[in-house]
Write a protein that holds these residues in place. Sequence first.
Motif, PDB file in Angstrom:
ATOM      1  N   ASN A 282     -31.241  38.551  35.938  1.00  0.00           N
ATOM      2  CA  ASN A 282     -31.169  39.313  34.689  1.00  0.00           C
ATOM      3  C   ASN A 282     -29.899  40.164  34.628  1.00  0.00           C
ATOM      4  O   ASN A 282     -29.927  41.344  34.288  1.00  0.00           O
ATOM      5  N   ARG A 283     -28.786  39.539  35.023  1.00  0.00           N
ATOM      6  CA  ARG A 283     -27.453  40.139  34.970  1.00  0.00           C
ATOM      7  C   ARG A 283     -27.282  41.318  35.917  1.00  0.00           C
ATOM      8  O   ARG A 283     -26.380  42.144  35.732  1.00  0.00           O
TER       9      ARG A 283
ATOM     10  N   GLU B 222     -31.352  42.290  25.510  1.00  0.00           N
ATOM     11  CA  GLU B 222     -30.149  41.604  25.996  1.00  0.00           C
ATOM     12  C   GLU B 222     -28.957  42.552  25.996  1.00  0.00           C
ATOM     13  O   GLU B 222     -28.155  42.549  26.937  1.00  0.00           O
ATOM     14  N   GLU B 223     -28.816  43.360  24.947  1.00  0.00           N
ATOM     15  CA  GLU B 223     -27.706  44.320  24.873  1.00  0.00           C
ATOM     16  C   GLU B 223     -27.830  45.381  25.959  1.00  0.00           C
ATOM     17  O   GLU B 223     -26.823  45.786  26.569  1.00  0.00           O
TER      18      GLU B 223
ATOM     19  N   MET C  41     -16.870  39.175  31.993  1.00  0.00           N
ATOM     20  CA  MET C  41     -16.433  38.165  31.031  1.00  0.00           C
ATOM     21  C   MET C  41     -17.507  37.873  29.998  1.00  0.00           C
ATOM     22  O   MET C  41     -17.205  37.529  28.852  1.00  0.00           O
ATOM     23  N   THR C  42     -18.763  38.022  30.360  1.00  0.00           N
ATOM     24  CA  THR C  42     -19.871  37.704  29.456  1.00  0.00           C
ATOM     25  C   THR C  42     -20.581  38.946  28.944  1.00  0.00           C
ATOM     26  O   THR C  42     -21.594  38.836  28.262  1.00  0.00           O
ATOM     27  N   GLY C  43     -20.050  40.127  29.252  1.00  0.00           N
ATOM     28  CA  GLY C  43     -20.728  41.359  28.874  1.00  0.00           C
ATOM     29  C   GLY C  43     -20.260  41.975  27.583  1.00  0.00           C
ATOM     30  O   GLY C  43     -20.706  43.058  27.211  1.00  0.00           O
ATOM     31  N   GLY C  44     -19.317  41.325  26.883  1.00  0.00           N
ATOM     32  CA  GLY C  44     -18.857  41.841  25.608  1.00  0.00           C
ATOM     33  C   GLY C  44     -17.865  42.965  25.724  1.00  0.00           C
ATOM     34  O   GLY C  44     -17.534  43.627  24.752  1.00  0.00           O
TER      35      GLY C  44
END
Length: 238
Positions: A31-32, A212-213, A174-177
Amino acid sequence: MRQVVLDTETTGLEPSEGHRIIEVGAIEIVNRRLTGRRFHQYVNPDREIDAAAIEIHGITNAMLEDKPHFADVAAEFLGFIEGAELLIHNAPFDVGFLNAELARAINGGCALPVAAIEDCCTVQDTLKLARTLHPGQKNSLDALCRRYSIDNSQRVVHGALLDAEILADVYLAMTGGQTALFDEETAAIEVVATEGFSCEGGTPLVIAPSAEELAAHEAYLEVLDKKSGGRCLWRLLG
């Protein structure tokens, strides 16, 4: 969601020419969030390491003489990655070597649950992802570290575990915005203002973040905290 960031070091470039894996490093993300679980193993390849490869990773045959063969650790390795999404930079290279090692182990009489990595995991190529996000730019691991302000100062030579740790930080950034405010390859930053915002009855409108945010926010704070040596102000003041 369970992901495993993976890297290998090898005796050379082509498994079809008999080159072998000599190091495997893997880092778990759930989960990141980095869980701290990892798999790391040096492997005796039973063959000479190319001089050019030694210049890259610094691993010599003498360092591997007392290490197990891949077949001896294959079951443990498969157990660690089973069911995960593998995150690999230039995945075809590492997957090709891993599948060659699995085939060799099975042909040698080792009983394994799968004959190919793809039979127990999905695979995401982070190099392909980076090229999609940053077309026409350098997307090596070192270039991505510069772009996302990830500390790779310890990467004097390549190492499977070290590179997996660095790639984990790069992937989360890179994928976290979020990216660095001033990208070395960014010529201009577009600022978008929201006009016409109003509040009903003078009370500010609060938009709650999604799960998710929140997870992406926590992952980015974790990267900041690691890079700052535990001095992330958001967490210190939170």
